[in-house]
Design a protein around this motif. Structure first.
Motif, PDB file in Angstrom:
ATOM      1  N   VAL A  74       0.860  -1.186   0.000  1.00 37.54           N
ATOM      2  CA  VAL A  74       0.000   0.000   0.000  1.00 37.54           C
ATOM      3  C   VAL A  74       0.899   1.239   0.000  1.00 37.54           C
ATOM      4  CG1 VAL A  74      -1.924  -1.115   1.154  1.00 37.54           C
ATOM      5  CG2 VAL A  74      -0.112  -0.080   2.527  1.00 37.54           C
TER       6      VAL A  74
ATOM      7  N   SER B 130       0.973   6.405   2.995  1.00 35.97           N
ATOM      8  CA  SER B 130       0.208   7.555   3.457  1.00 35.97           C
ATOM      9  C   SER B 130       0.118   7.532   4.976  1.00 35.97           C
ATOM     10  CB  SER B 130      -1.196   7.538   2.846  1.00 35.97           C
ATOM     11  OG  SER B 130      -1.919   6.408   3.324  1.00 35.97           O
TER      12      SER B 130
ATOM     13  N   ASP C 227      -2.530   7.385   7.021  1.00 34.11           N
ATOM     14  CA  ASP C 227      -3.415   6.345   7.549  1.00 34.11           C
ATOM     15  C   ASP C 227      -2.845   4.946   7.344  1.00 34.11           C
ATOM     16  OD1 ASP C 227      -5.149   8.297   8.342  1.00 34.11           O
ATOM     17  OD2 ASP C 227      -6.532   8.055   6.655  1.00 34.11           O
ATOM     18  N   HIS C 228      -2.203   4.732   6.201  1.00 33.09           N
ATOM     19  CA  HIS C 228      -1.637   3.413   5.929  1.00 33.09           C
ATOM     20  C   HIS C 228      -0.468   3.104   6.865  1.00 33.09           C
ATOM     21  CE1 HIS C 228      -3.322   3.326   1.541  1.00 33.09           C
ATOM     22  NE2 HIS C 228      -4.225   3.018   2.447  1.00 33.09           N
TER      23      HIS C 228
ATOM     24  N   ARG D 297      -9.390  -0.618  10.611  1.00 34.91           N
ATOM     25  CA  ARG D 297      -9.636   0.276   9.473  1.00 34.91           C
ATOM     26  C   ARG D 297      -8.773  -0.107   8.273  1.00 34.91           C
ATOM     27  NH1 ARG D 297      -9.509   6.246  12.352  1.00 34.91           N
ATOM     28  NH2 ARG D 297     -11.558   6.118  13.402  1.00 34.91           N
ATOM     29  N   MET D 298      -7.536  -0.476   8.554  1.00 31.67           N
ATOM     30  CA  MET D 298      -6.624  -0.846   7.485  1.00 31.67           C
ATOM     31  C   MET D 298      -7.203  -2.016   6.671  1.00 31.67           C
ATOM     32  SD  MET D 298      -3.596  -0.197   6.178  1.00 31.67           S
ATOM     33  CE  MET D 298      -2.727  -1.025   4.855  1.00 31.67           C
TER      34      MET D 298
ATOM     35  N   GLU E 193     -11.152  -0.809   5.189  1.00 30.85           N
ATOM     36  CA  GLU E 193     -11.315   0.296   4.247  1.00 30.85           C
ATOM     37  C   GLU E 193     -10.494   0.139   2.977  1.00 30.85           C
ATOM     38  OE1 GLU E 193     -10.450   3.889   6.319  1.00 30.85           O
ATOM     39  OE2 GLU E 193     -12.146   3.691   7.731  1.00 30.85           O
ATOM     40  N   ASN E 194      -9.572  -0.815   2.951  1.00 22.64           N
ATOM     41  CA  ASN E 194      -8.710  -0.964   1.773  1.00 22.64           C
ATOM     42  C   ASN E 194      -8.993  -2.222   0.969  1.00 22.64           C
ATOM     43  OD1 ASN E 194      -6.461   1.316   1.908  1.00 22.64           O
ATOM     44  ND2 ASN E 194      -6.831   0.627   4.010  1.00 22.64           N
TER      45      ASN E 194
ATOM     46  N   ALA F 145      -6.484  -5.018  -1.073  1.00 21.34           N
ATOM     47  CA  ALA F 145      -5.132  -4.477  -0.865  1.00 21.34           C
ATOM     48  C   ALA F 145      -4.786  -4.437   0.619  1.00 21.34           C
ATOM     49  CB  ALA F 145      -5.024  -3.084  -1.475  1.00 21.34           C
ATOM     50  N   GLY F 146      -5.774  -4.066   1.451  1.00 17.65           N
ATOM     51  CA  GLY F 146      -5.531  -4.029   2.886  1.00 17.65           C
ATOM     52  C   GLY F 146      -5.282  -5.413   3.453  1.00 17.65           C
TER      53      GLY F 146
END
Length: 632
Positions: free
Chosen positions: A50, A53, A55-56, A215-216, A219-220, A223-224
């Motif tokens: 990812v 960023s 958040d990431h 969240r990781m 929300e992804n 990919a998350g």
């Protein structure tokens, strides 16, 4: 005991734990301790990575924190370390422990041993990748310090690996005492680097909140989830930790983790996260880029030393795994050299050493960078961790008698985590993850073929065997000439007459004054005490039956063991003792048993196994081999 004596004993006990904890840093935690070199980078640079960023970064750090907390701190350090086989750990020792109480259900025993074999096979694959990726990732720091030297990375890495494997025949005892202090310096540097970055961005510590991990993943999307394949790299040393338990004990391993390793790793990972919050472009190699320029070359040197130590631990683990496999009947005998007179665990196995060396060199030349190798790393370990959890569940039910709801709850939590990591790692198969699966498949095929072949061979020999009592009775009807001395016939069947004895009598027409039927078995425990190792029985007419039982970590030295038998009837230490060994020429046939290709493979493995004379330390000038032909 006085209060002063109790206080002294307590201080000595603490001192012993402290010393063992320090040494454990260099053996147990070498693998997991060098993961910061590449784990964080792979989360943001691998194919399924990812972007770095805000958040990431926090999400990845949260996943790393909870992976270490659940998988290592809880699963392995609290629960799995309790699953020791009389102090020994590792997946084969665990399988032997689980099955030792189950003598009735043959199918269940087969399932347990199959799981143990598969787990052991996967660890061989891990033992090939770990030295390659660890040393390569350390040497790649040269690229950060001086980009113009990037073409020297592979040659330097290969040279270090060759030197490491060439050193193995000298043994690790001479340098083992310095491993701990060096790794203490390494963990101190990890912590220091992290603290320096945390001071500049302390807000990164909020990632401890599991909400960021959730969240990781939520929300992804895919990919998350796939980033878990890279996050898993932070816990790859869990199985090695368990396997090395027998060298140090549970308490020193736990002390090292909770007081030194875990804090240092978390500080460094969060330090890398703090660096990335301010420098997202540094994701190409955050470990080296967050270090000050003047420290790069010393850091590369220290990292290389640390990865060599980590590799040493994995290589030693491969030796121990092989010894257990041979003793438990999963592998043919091979040359094993003891490199220390004081420590029985210090061994060197040439075949394993050179196989690992050429595999590591091939991996470096084939994958060319630690980024590419990381794609192959993790697949084998995740499957092994799943198997360990399954065996742990069986242990809690079959040996510890846990209530089913409790066993399902504890093992179920661990299994969900393990399967989540496994699912993410399966996406690596096409990018290199096929290699450890290929190695594991080959190792499993060899070991399962050997185990099945040994059973088939024993069955074929039993089909033609005559009971000892009937043979003696028949022999005494027309007794052959008795000659002075003691004849020891080694046999895998304690109740049948050894084929070598029948051929000796038939062709040579003589019988020694005293004849011993010797059977050697391996118990499902690491060590068998000398007092319980030998069973002695006098049959009559100068015949005796001896059964020796070794643990799967014992050295099968037959002459030394026979010398401990307290009897005046046999002098098994003299030069008039002759050992008779039966050597079978195996022929693959269409008879029901194994597939033709497996029978041929088993016959080939048997021809290339180490002779029993060397493996059992028999005096060569007192051994007579009598051959026969057996159709499988």
């Amino acid at each position: 005991m006085t209060d002063e004596q109790a206080s002294t004993d307590k201080d000595e006990h603490k001192g012993s734990w402290a010393k063992l904890s320090l040494v454990a840093l260099g053996v147990v935690y070498g693998d997991i301790g060098t993961s910061p070199l590449y784990a964080m980078r792979e989360c943001f640079q691998a194919e399924h990575a990812v972007a770095a960023s805000h958040d990431h970064v926090l999400g990845v750090l949260s996943l790393i924190f909870w992976a270490l907390a659940i998988v290592i701190s809880t699963k392995y350090l609290i629960f799995i370390l309790q699953a020791d086989n009389e102090g020994e750990g590792g997946i084969l020792a665990l399988a032997a422990l689980v099955s030792s109480n189950d003598t009735q259900n043959e199918y269940r025993r087969w399932v347990i041993f199959t799981l143990g074999l598969l787990g052991g096979s996967l660890l061989y694959a891990d033992g090939m990748i770990t030295p390659a990726i660890s040393v390569l990732s350390a040497v790649e720091g040269i690229e950060v310090a001086t980009p113009a030297l990037d073409h020297f990375v592979e040659p330097i890495t290969i040279a270090i690996l060759i030197g490491l494997f060439l050193f193995q025949k000298r043994g690790t005892a001479s340098v083992g005492t310095v491993f701990g202090p060096v790794m203490m310096i390494w963990f101190a540097v990890l912590a220091g680097m992290g603290i320096f970055q945390l001071i500049q961005a302390p807000q990164v510590l909020t990632a401890i909140n599991p909400v960021y991990a959730i969240r990781m993943l939520s929300e992804n999307g895919l990919a998350g989830y796939l980033v878990l394949g890279s996050v898993f790299l932070v816990v790859t040393g869990g199985e090695a930790l368990y396997a090395d338990m027998g060298h140090f004990g549970k308490q020193p391993i736990r002390i090292s983790w909770y007081y030194v390793v875990l804090p240092s790793l978390l500080l460094n990972y969060f330090g890398q996260g703090a660096f990335l919050l301010r420098n997202p472009e540094g994701a190409v190699n955050p470990f080296y880029l967050m270090a000050p320029g003047w420290a790069l070359y010393p850091l590369v040197l220290l990292s290389t030393i640390a990865t060599v130590i980590a590799s040493q631990a994995v290589i030693t683990g491969a030796y121990s795994l092989t010894l257990q496999a041979i003793q438990l009947g999963y592998s043919p005998r091979t040359t094993i050299r003891h490199t220390s007179a004081e420590q029985i665990g210090q061994i060197y196995i040439p075949l394993i050493n050179w196989t690992l060396m050429f595999a590591c060199i091939g991996l470096v030349l084939g994958f060319r960078s630690s980024n590419n190798l990381a794609a192959a790393y993790g697949v084998a370990v995740t499957i092994t961790m799943v198997i360990t959890t399954v065996l742990f569940f069986l242990l809690t039910r079959m040996r510890w008698n846990w209530p089913l709801p409790l066993a399902l709850t504890v093992s179920g939590i661990f299994l969900v985590v393990d399967l989540s990591f496994l699912g993410a790692n399966l996406f690596k198969i096409s990018n290199g993850g096929w290699f450890p699966l290929l190695v594991a498949g080959a190792a499993y095929t060899l070991m399962s073929t050997w185990m099945s072949g040994q059973r088939l061979l024993a069955r074929r020999i039993r089909e033609r065997a005559l009971s000892v009592e009937l043979f003696i009775a028949d022999l005494m009807n027309d007794p052959p000439r008795r000659v002075p001395g003691i004849a020891v016939f080694m046999t895998g069947n304690p109740v049948g007459t050894p084929p070598a004895l029948r051929r000796n009598v038939r062709h040579n027409k003589v019988l020694h004054e005293q004849v011993v039927f010797l059977t050697v078995t391996t118990a499902s425990v690491p060590h068998v005490r000398l007092a319980k190792r030998v069973e002695f029985e006098e049959i009559g007419e100068g015949f005796f039956r001896i059964q020796i039982s070794y643990g799967f970590m014992d050295s099968p030295h037959i002459p030394l063991t026979l010398a401990t038998i307290p009897t005046d009837q046999l002098n098994l230490q003299g030069e008039d003792v002759t050992y008779f060994l039966g050597t079978e020429r195996l022929l693959a046939t269409e008879r029901p048993g194994m597939a033709m290709w497996r029978e041929r493979l088993f016959a080939w493995m048997a021809r290339n196994a180490q002779p029993a004379t060397a493996y059992f330390y028999l005096p060569p000038d007192q051994v007579i081999e009598i051959g026969s032909q057996v159709e499988l």
